[in-house]
Design a protein around this motif. Structure first.
Motif, PDB file in Angstrom:
ATOM      1  N   GLY A  30      72.504  -9.143 113.273  1.00  0.00           N
ATOM      2  CA  GLY A  30      71.163  -9.723 113.185  1.00  0.00           C
ATOM      3  C   GLY A  30      70.047  -8.694 113.263  1.00  0.00           C
ATOM      4  O   GLY A  30      68.873  -9.067 113.295  1.00  0.00           O
ATOM      5  N   CYS A  31      70.392  -7.416 113.260  1.00  0.00           N
ATOM      6  CA  CYS A  31      69.378  -6.381 113.482  1.00  0.00           C
ATOM      7  C   CYS A  31      68.500  -6.173 112.238  1.00  0.00           C
ATOM      8  O   CYS A  31      68.992  -6.134 111.112  1.00  0.00           O
ATOM      9  CB  CYS A  31      70.075  -5.070 113.867  1.00  0.00           C
ATOM     10  N   ARG A  32      67.203  -6.014 112.481  1.00  0.00           N
ATOM     11  CA  ARG A  32      66.234  -5.776 111.390  1.00  0.00           C
ATOM     12  C   ARG A  32      65.291  -4.640 111.776  1.00  0.00           C
ATOM     13  O   ARG A  32      64.117  -4.625 111.413  1.00  0.00           O
ATOM     14  CB  ARG A  32      65.413  -7.047 111.116  1.00  0.00           C
ATOM     15  N   ALA A  33      65.810  -3.661 112.520  1.00  0.00           N
ATOM     16  CA  ALA A  33      64.924  -2.653 113.107  1.00  0.00           C
ATOM     17  C   ALA A  33      64.379  -1.640 112.108  1.00  0.00           C
ATOM     18  O   ALA A  33      63.353  -1.022 112.385  1.00  0.00           O
ATOM     19  CB  ALA A  33      65.661  -1.924 114.232  1.00  0.00           C
ATOM     20  N   CYS A  34      65.045  -1.427 110.986  1.00  0.00           N
ATOM     21  CA  CYS A  34      64.630  -0.380 110.038  1.00  0.00           C
ATOM     22  C   CYS A  34      64.058  -1.028 108.780  1.00  0.00           C
ATOM     23  O   CYS A  34      64.822  -1.507 107.928  1.00  0.00           O
ATOM     24  CB  CYS A  34      65.810   0.499 109.662  1.00  0.00           C
ATOM     25  N   PRO A  35      62.731  -1.059 108.630  1.00  0.00           N
ATOM     26  CA  PRO A  35      62.117  -1.812 107.526  1.00  0.00           C
ATOM     27  C   PRO A  35      62.618  -1.399 106.140  1.00  0.00           C
ATOM     28  O   PRO A  35      62.891  -2.242 105.296  1.00  0.00           O
ATOM     29  CB  PRO A  35      60.623  -1.500 107.673  1.00  0.00           C
ATOM     30  N   ARG A 134      74.421   1.129 110.188  1.00  0.00           N
ATOM     31  CA  ARG A 134      75.063  -0.154 109.899  1.00  0.00           C
ATOM     32  C   ARG A 134      74.503  -0.893 108.687  1.00  0.00           C
ATOM     33  O   ARG A 134      75.020  -1.943 108.314  1.00  0.00           O
ATOM     34  CB  ARG A 134      75.005  -1.054 111.139  1.00  0.00           C
ATOM     35  N   CYS A 135      73.431  -0.392 108.098  1.00  0.00           N
ATOM     36  CA  CYS A 135      72.880  -1.012 106.883  1.00  0.00           C
ATOM     37  C   CYS A 135      73.043  -0.067 105.707  1.00  0.00           C
ATOM     38  O   CYS A 135      72.927   1.157 105.854  1.00  0.00           O
ATOM     39  CB  CYS A 135      71.394  -1.315 107.050  1.00  0.00           C
ATOM     40  N   ALA A 136      73.283  -0.650 104.535  1.00  0.00           N
ATOM     41  CA  ALA A 136      73.411   0.161 103.322  1.00  0.00           C
ATOM     42  C   ALA A 136      72.090   0.864 103.032  1.00  0.00           C
ATOM     43  O   ALA A 136      71.047   0.214 102.977  1.00  0.00           O
ATOM     44  CB  ALA A 136      73.790  -0.735 102.148  1.00  0.00           C
ATOM     45  N   THR A 149      67.727   5.374 115.185  1.00  0.00           N
ATOM     46  CA  THR A 149      67.480   3.984 115.603  1.00  0.00           C
ATOM     47  C   THR A 149      68.783   3.212 115.702  1.00  0.00           C
ATOM     48  O   THR A 149      68.983   2.400 116.610  1.00  0.00           O
ATOM     49  CB  THR A 149      66.534   3.289 114.601  1.00  0.00           C
ATOM     50  N   CYS A 150      69.708   3.497 114.783  1.00  0.00           N
ATOM     51  CA  CYS A 150      70.972   2.745 114.731  1.00  0.00           C
ATOM     52  C   CYS A 150      71.998   3.261 115.744  1.00  0.00           C
ATOM     53  O   CYS A 150      72.959   2.562 116.062  1.00  0.00           O
ATOM     54  CB  CYS A 150      71.550   2.818 113.317  1.00  0.00           C
ATOM     55  N   ALA A 151      71.799   4.458 116.245  1.00  0.00           N
ATOM     56  CA  ALA A 151      72.818   5.096 117.083  1.00  0.00           C
ATOM     57  C   ALA A 151      73.279   4.258 118.285  1.00  0.00           C
ATOM     58  O   ALA A 151      74.470   4.263 118.614  1.00  0.00           O
ATOM     59  CB  ALA A 151      72.309   6.463 117.555  1.00  0.00           C
TER      60      ALA A 151
HETATM   61  S1  SF4 Z   1      70.380   0.575 110.214  1.00  0.00           S
HETATM   62 FE1  SF4 Z   1      71.030  -0.081 112.269  1.00  0.00          FE
HETATM   63  S2  SF4 Z   1      69.164  -0.136 113.519  1.00  0.00           S
HETATM   64 FE2  SF4 Z   1      68.531  -0.098 111.350  1.00  0.00          FE
HETATM   65  S3  SF4 Z   1      68.298  -2.271 110.756  1.00  0.00           S
HETATM   66 FE3  SF4 Z   1      70.382  -1.666 110.243  1.00  0.00          FE
HETATM   67  S4  SF4 Z   1      71.617  -2.222 112.034  1.00  0.00           S
HETATM   68 FE4  SF4 Z   1      69.465  -2.194 112.670  1.00  0.00          FE
END
Ligand code: SF4
Length: 248
Positions: A30-35, A134-136, A149-151
């Motif tokens: 559910g993470c949306r931290a990186c616009p 964790r995001c493409a 941020t994802c670490a």
């Molecule tokens: S890359 Fe990691 S921290 Fe950034 S939105 Fe995706 S899951 Fe969240």
């Protein structure tokens, strides 16, 4: 309703609350931290590749995969736009995954040689697979800020499997570099300085408590199509990893 984006500090706090892998996987998803990455993963999911036009893309962060008592971890870079970002499982549904899971099957670490969807019956043995980001990302290149941020998701995942974890196979230099902050955070030890250099077959053993880090060229098409990484080379790395993990 779309959840608000977490700040990097909130990612770290939320990751630390996960009591087990199921909870962590749910929170990561559910993470949306990186616009920039949220925009990219969702636009890829909305546009779709022509050959997958009929499929519903996952379009979210991709959690790790494999049992909680893993002795061996495989650390990648990030999900592929039309692989993990489509199927919702890391290295699933693309050529990189075809190569990796076939090798895991040959090594006795997977119950089948293919990984095509989240409900295809694949089961890993003793092995957890996850990515540093964790995001493409566009062009498979996360920014340093996105990596950082994802670490905490990675760090919490390593902490949760720490009791059994003995070996980490880093696929490529990005994963190799991402390991050291995880090592430092989870094992409370200072990484060596200078850091050991990444290489295919490179091995780094630091202290008495942390797992062994083993380098392997990434299973990207760029490496496997050109023969830089062959199935035999991958088999050798996994055989070595199994030996180091006490699984041989
Ligand atoms: S890359 Fe990691 S921290 Fe950034 S939105 Fe995706 S899951 Fe969240």
């Amino acid at each position: 309703m779309t959840k608000p984006a977490l700040t990097p500090d909130e990612v770290a706090k939320q990751a630390a609350t996960a009591g087990d892998l199921a909870e962590l996987d749910s929170l990561v998803s559910g993470c949306r931290a990186c616009p920039r990455l949220v925009e990219w993963r969702e636009s890829v999911a909305a546009t779709r590749r022509a050959s997958f036009r009929e499929q519903e893309y996952w379009g979210r962060p991709v959690p790790g995969f494999g049992p909680a008592d893993a002795r061996l971890a495989i650390l990648g870079l990030a999900p592929a736009a039309h692989g993990g970002n489509r199927t919702g499982r890391i290295f699933t549904g693309d050529r990189s995954g075809d190569v990796l899971f076939a090798a895991l099957y040959r090594a006795g670490l997977a119950n089948q040689p293919t990984s095509v969807s989240r409900d295809d019956g694949l089961v890993l043995r003793h092995t957890r697979i996850f990515a540093a980001v964790r995001c493409a990302p566009p062009d498979n290149k996360p920014t340093p800020a996105e990596r950082d941020t994802c670490a905490p998701w990675l760090h919490r995942e390593v902490a949760l499997i720490r009791p059994t974890l003995r070996v980490v196979v880093a696929l490529g230099g990005f994963a190799w570099a991402a390991w050291w902050p995880a090592f430092s955070r989870v094992y409370d030890q200072r990484p060596p300085s200078p850091r050991p250099a990444f290489g295919h077959g490179a091995l780094a053993r630091v202290g008495d408590t942390g797992p062994v880090l083993l380098g392997c060229y990434h299973v990207s098409q760029q490496n496997t199509f050109t023969g830089r990484l062959t199935p035999a080379m991958l088999d050798d790395v996994l055989a070595r990893a199994k030996g180091l993990a006490g699984l041989a």
